[in-house]
Design an enzyme around this catalytic site. Sequence first.
Site: not given
Ligand code: 13P
Length: 341
Positions: A180, A222, A296
């Site tokens: 990510e 991600k 979120r």
């Molecule tokens: P959000 O979708 O709220 O950005 O969070 C994703 C996530 O895993 C943050 O590390």
Amino acid sequence: MNRSTEDELQATITDMVVPCKGILAADESTPTIAKRFAAIGATSTVELQRAYRSLLFTTPGIEKFISGAILFEDTLEQIADDGTPLPEVLVRKGIVPGVKVDKGKIPLANAFGDEITQGLDGLAERLRIYKVQGARFAKWREVYSISEQNPTILGIEANAEMLARYAAVCQEEGFVPIVEPEVLIDGNHTLERCFEVTEAVIHAVFQALHRHRVIMEYTVLKPSMVLPGKEHPVKASPEQVAAATIKVLRRTVPAAVPSINFLSGGQLPEEATANLNAINILFPNAPWALSFSYARALQQPALKAWAGKAENGFAAQQVFYHRAQLNGWASCGKYNSELEK
Ligand code: 13P
């Protein structure tokens, strides 16, 4: 890598990457969940965190849209209201449990304004424990702020190296790594500036993954979408976001990667869904699945409906189901805003 580890990784990918399904990120760290609870007027306790995650995971039918869930390590040890371990609740629905394994970020020395994530020490040993607790994939987040100077070249390289080292350890331990790199939405930068930064970031990440011999076929990316900064006066349409995002991904992500699951990054829930839908409409024959791994954007409406009160549990589950369904549709380009009603 031995044959049985490869088989294990392939089985996890097969269970995680399913058409019209995505990943629920429910891996907020203790300080982050406290922030989310404070926003609905609730005080964060271990019991309330358990109750909330139990509510999410036991929502009837979410498995039609969700194939994997990322948990915070403490959640792996918690139980649902009926006494079933929370990872087991997911497994019984055919949802693969995963775990956030990074330990949060600190400033990166000699790269003012950039940050770096910690948590590599002892990672293999921790993964062995998480495996016994039911986790089959992992997540690690690196964060990039946009300013005139940031991210620096040093920041981009150091963060890529970190993601690659994490991913290599994961695969060795039979865990599929979710990689990510999050380019933050904060700031007043243009969509073009976000494009330029995201391209440099993802390019460096895949170079590092290659250098560390991470197997692309067993890796999930991600990323953030390519968006103008939150403070930028001009909003981008879903079609503009989709075109820019796809252009970057086509330039930087090998076709062997099975799935790209976007984070929501502070977009409104409806925006995150509409943008994902536009991405799938624009690029129906992409070499990778294009889906979600939202925290979120999946949880916010449900969190609000729940407000920390047990008596709102059923209403919150209905809201959560609806959001999961809309994102499930968006991940195969079948969403439209009429369905919000
Ligand atoms: P959000 O979708 O709220 O950005 O969070 C994703 C996530 O895993 C943050 O590390």
